[in-house]
Design a protein around this motif. Structure first.
Motif, PDB file in Angstrom:
ATOM      1  N   ARG A 108      -2.511  10.016  -4.160  1.00  0.00           N
ATOM      2  CA  ARG A 108      -3.227   8.750  -4.744  1.00  0.00           C
ATOM      3  C   ARG A 108      -2.994   7.843  -3.596  1.00  0.00           C
ATOM      4  O   ARG A 108      -1.866   7.556  -2.991  1.00  0.00           O
ATOM      5  N   ARG A 109      -4.224   7.057  -3.065  1.00  0.00           N
ATOM      6  CA  ARG A 109      -4.089   5.896  -2.344  1.00  0.00           C
ATOM      7  C   ARG A 109      -4.126   4.643  -2.895  1.00  0.00           C
ATOM      8  O   ARG A 109      -5.418   4.239  -3.657  1.00  0.00           O
ATOM      9  N   GLN A 110      -3.078   4.069  -3.182  1.00  0.00           N
ATOM     10  CA  GLN A 110      -3.030   2.870  -4.060  1.00  0.00           C
ATOM     11  C   GLN A 110      -2.811   1.356  -3.457  1.00  0.00           C
ATOM     12  O   GLN A 110      -1.901   1.697  -2.469  1.00  0.00           O
ATOM     13  N   VAL A 111      -3.189   0.361  -3.805  1.00  0.00           N
ATOM     14  CA  VAL A 111      -2.802  -0.958  -3.145  1.00  0.00           C
ATOM     15  C   VAL A 111      -2.339  -2.033  -4.254  1.00  0.00           C
ATOM     16  O   VAL A 111      -3.064  -1.691  -5.298  1.00  0.00           O
ATOM     17  N   LEU A 112      -1.743  -2.755  -4.073  1.00  0.00           N
ATOM     18  CA  LEU A 112      -1.295  -3.846  -4.974  1.00  0.00           C
ATOM     19  C   LEU A 112      -1.439  -5.164  -4.198  1.00  0.00           C
ATOM     20  O   LEU A 112      -0.994  -5.399  -3.167  1.00  0.00           O
TER      21      LEU A 112
ATOM     22  N   VAL B  38       0.759   7.651 -10.855  1.00  0.00           N
ATOM     23  CA  VAL B  38       0.016   7.551 -11.968  1.00  0.00           C
ATOM     24  C   VAL B  38      -1.172   6.542 -11.928  1.00  0.00           C
ATOM     25  O   VAL B  38      -1.407   5.812 -10.860  1.00  0.00           O
ATOM     26  N   PRO B  39      -2.336   6.571 -12.656  1.00  0.00           N
ATOM     27  CA  PRO B  39      -3.603   5.706 -12.447  1.00  0.00           C
ATOM     28  C   PRO B  39      -3.193   4.341 -12.663  1.00  0.00           C
ATOM     29  O   PRO B  39      -1.902   3.872 -12.894  1.00  0.00           O
ATOM     30  N   PRO B  40      -4.088   3.479 -12.095  1.00  0.00           N
ATOM     31  CA  PRO B  40      -3.726   2.140 -11.815  1.00  0.00           C
ATOM     32  C   PRO B  40      -3.196   1.226 -13.002  1.00  0.00           C
ATOM     33  O   PRO B  40      -2.374   0.545 -13.088  1.00  0.00           O
ATOM     34  N   ALA B  41      -3.881   1.685 -14.213  1.00  0.00           N
ATOM     35  CA  ALA B  41      -3.516   1.063 -15.539  1.00  0.00           C
ATOM     36  C   ALA B  41      -2.067   1.208 -15.839  1.00  0.00           C
ATOM     37  O   ALA B  41      -1.501   0.635 -16.537  1.00  0.00           O
ATOM     38  N   GLN B  42      -1.620   2.579 -15.610  1.00  0.00           N
ATOM     39  CA  GLN B  42      -0.349   2.843 -15.935  1.00  0.00           C
ATOM     40  C   GLN B  42       0.616   2.072 -15.033  1.00  0.00           C
ATOM     41  O   GLN B  42       1.729   1.758 -15.355  1.00  0.00           O
ATOM     42  N   VAL B  43       0.129   2.141 -13.765  1.00  0.00           N
ATOM     43  CA  VAL B  43       1.125   1.307 -12.662  1.00  0.00           C
ATOM     44  C   VAL B  43       1.403  -0.051 -13.099  1.00  0.00           C
ATOM     45  O   VAL B  43       2.247  -0.508 -13.309  1.00  0.00           O
TER      46      VAL B  43
ATOM     47  N   LEU C 137      -1.468  -9.954 -11.223  1.00  0.00           N
ATOM     48  CA  LEU C 137      -1.313  -8.668 -10.260  1.00  0.00           C
ATOM     49  C   LEU C 137      -2.545  -7.804 -10.419  1.00  0.00           C
ATOM     50  O   LEU C 137      -3.245  -7.724 -11.460  1.00  0.00           O
ATOM     51  N   ALA C 138      -2.853  -6.887  -9.296  1.00  0.00           N
ATOM     52  CA  ALA C 138      -3.926  -6.141  -9.579  1.00  0.00           C
ATOM     53  C   ALA C 138      -3.744  -4.706  -8.615  1.00  0.00           C
ATOM     54  O   ALA C 138      -3.026  -5.074  -7.620  1.00  0.00           O
ATOM     55  N   VAL C 139      -4.201  -3.723  -9.295  1.00  0.00           N
ATOM     56  CA  VAL C 139      -3.806  -2.371  -8.545  1.00  0.00           C
ATOM     57  C   VAL C 139      -5.055  -1.907  -8.338  1.00  0.00           C
ATOM     58  O   VAL C 139      -5.892  -1.877  -9.233  1.00  0.00           O
ATOM     59  N   ALA C 140      -5.214  -1.276  -7.220  1.00  0.00           N
ATOM     60  CA  ALA C 140      -6.630  -0.500  -6.938  1.00  0.00           C
ATOM     61  C   ALA C 140      -6.221   0.824  -6.504  1.00  0.00           C
ATOM     62  O   ALA C 140      -5.309   1.116  -5.497  1.00  0.00           O
ATOM     63  N   GLU C 141      -6.805   1.857  -6.771  1.00  0.00           N
ATOM     64  CA  GLU C 141      -6.866   3.049  -6.048  1.00  0.00           C
ATOM     65  C   GLU C 141      -8.126   3.674  -5.437  1.00  0.00           C
ATOM     66  O   GLU C 141      -8.908   3.690  -6.339  1.00  0.00           O
TER      67      GLU C 141
ATOM     68  N   ALA D  91       0.625  -1.272  -0.144  1.00  0.00           N
ATOM     69  CA  ALA D  91       0.059   0.100   0.105  1.00  0.00           C
ATOM     70  C   ALA D  91       0.908   1.085  -0.075  1.00  0.00           C
ATOM     71  O   ALA D  91       1.928   1.202   0.605  1.00  0.00           O
ATOM     72  N   ARG D  92       0.300   2.194  -0.703  1.00  0.00           N
ATOM     73  CA  ARG D  92       1.294   3.683  -0.641  1.00  0.00           C
ATOM     74  C   ARG D  92       0.139   4.596  -0.768  1.00  0.00           C
ATOM     75  O   ARG D  92      -0.886   4.530  -1.364  1.00  0.00           O
TER      76      ARG D  92
END
Length: 339
Positions: free
Chosen positions: A174-178, A206-211, A227-231, A168-169
């Motif tokens: 942006r609050r994003q998780v992986l 950057v947005p999840p798709a770019q991550v 993998l999955a990334v959520a914001e 998580a970061r």
């Protein structure tokens, strides 16, 4: 100093706690980890009490008890966390059960009281007939602000490391998780997921798709991963989600609603047909729950009264206990929609 068990300075180590001797092993592992983290002696002594009482309670009162020992980190300090999980009998009256003097095993009944006095922070949820999950943290200084996301992973039975990982970061607002599931099991799967976590933390905001695009480019030298990334964007009332491979994502609302999120087919680092980002409603009090394919979708929040109001650590460990399989690495991440 004895060497630390493999994984203890990373995702932590699980112990099955069924006999008093195993409880001693939990205490020693917690002490060694605290020493590696350079915690002061008086807090290591407090941690020793917490670990001994936490594991001891499992041997006296619980069924199929396990304890995860792992580090926790804040900006300026590191501590030790223990997550204790059992499958019964559970407690109907938590306040009474956690008070000094209450015992169901003919003892003095001081275990929970000692844990609460020595720990920096704790959280507990219990359902009669299902069991109890408790997380306790011991920090060297002041307790850091509570985190909005946390995860729990467990290796396939017989393996010392898990190929599943989470991160998580907060970056650029942006609050994003992986969530990552390295292909296969063991060291090579773990290496893929560890690389995913490293790159995730280094990637610009950057947005999840770019991550996910950046992760795909970076993992080509590894075995690859799902993998999955959520914001989470509580102000906009939305969660943005992008995934490749068999990672499951769900938005659980405070009123009991449940909505699945879509991951596309593929293997990050090797096979990528397309990466798409989807938006889903995120209402106040909702949580985002993501898990690998070592966790089955048979979990129903309605069977756990009050659980979604607890910490991400307790929610994730409860789901892992009741929906995780022993035939695969398993990982669960929970993120809360805090404003």
């Amino acid at each position: 100093m004895a060497s630390l068990p493999e994984g203890l300075l990373d995702g932590g180590v699980w112990f099955r706690v069924e006999e008093p001797g195993t409880a001693s092993a939990v205490r020693r592992a917690a002490e060694r980890l605290a020493a590696e983290l350079v915690m002061p002696e008086h807090r290591i002594a407090d941690l020793s009490i917490v670990a001994a009482e936490t594991a001891g309670n499992l041997t006296k009162h619980a069924s199929q008890g396990t304890v995860l020992v792992r580090p926790v980190r804040a900006a300026d300090q590191a501590g030790v966390e223990l997550i204790a999980v059992d499958s019964g009998p559970g407690m109907a009256d938590l306040r009474r059960s956690m008070g000094d003097g209450h015992s169901t095993a003919g003892t003095l009944g001081i275990g929970f009281g000692a844990i609460l006095r020595q720990a920096s922070w704790s959280d507990l949820h219990s359902v009669p007939g299902k069991g109890t999950v408790m997380t306790v943290q011991v920090w060297p200084g002041d307790v850091p602000e509570r985190g909005w996301a946390a995860g729990v992973t467990r290796p396939l039975t017989g393996e010392s490391v898990s190929g599943d990982a989470w991160a998580a970061r907060e970056a650029g607002g942006r609050r994003q998780v992986l969530v990552s599931d390295g292909l296969g099991h063991g060291g090579l799967a773990a290496a893929a997921s560890h690389e995913a976590v490293r790159v995730f933390h280094k990637t610009p905001a950057v947005p999840p798709a770019q991550v996910l695009e950046a992760l795909h480019r970076a993992l080509g030298h590894t075995r690859g991963a799902a993998l999955a990334v959520a914001e989470l964007d509580p102000e906009a009332g939305v969660v943005r989600y992008a995934g490749l491979g068999n990672i499951s994502g769900t938005v659980l609302s405070a009123d009991g609603g449940r909505r699945g999120m879509v991951s596309m087919p593929g293997i990050v680092g090797h096979q990528r047909r397309q990466i798409r980002e989807y938006d889903y409603p995120l209402t106040p009090g909702a949580i985002v729950l993501m898990h690998t394919d070592g966790v089955v979708d048979r979990w129903n929040a309605g069977d756990y009264p009050g659980l979604l109001s607890h910490s991400p650590e307790v929610i994730a460990a409860t789901v892992l206990r009741d929906a995780g399989t022993r035939r695969d690495d398993a990982g669960v991440l929970v993120a809360q929609a805090l404003s």
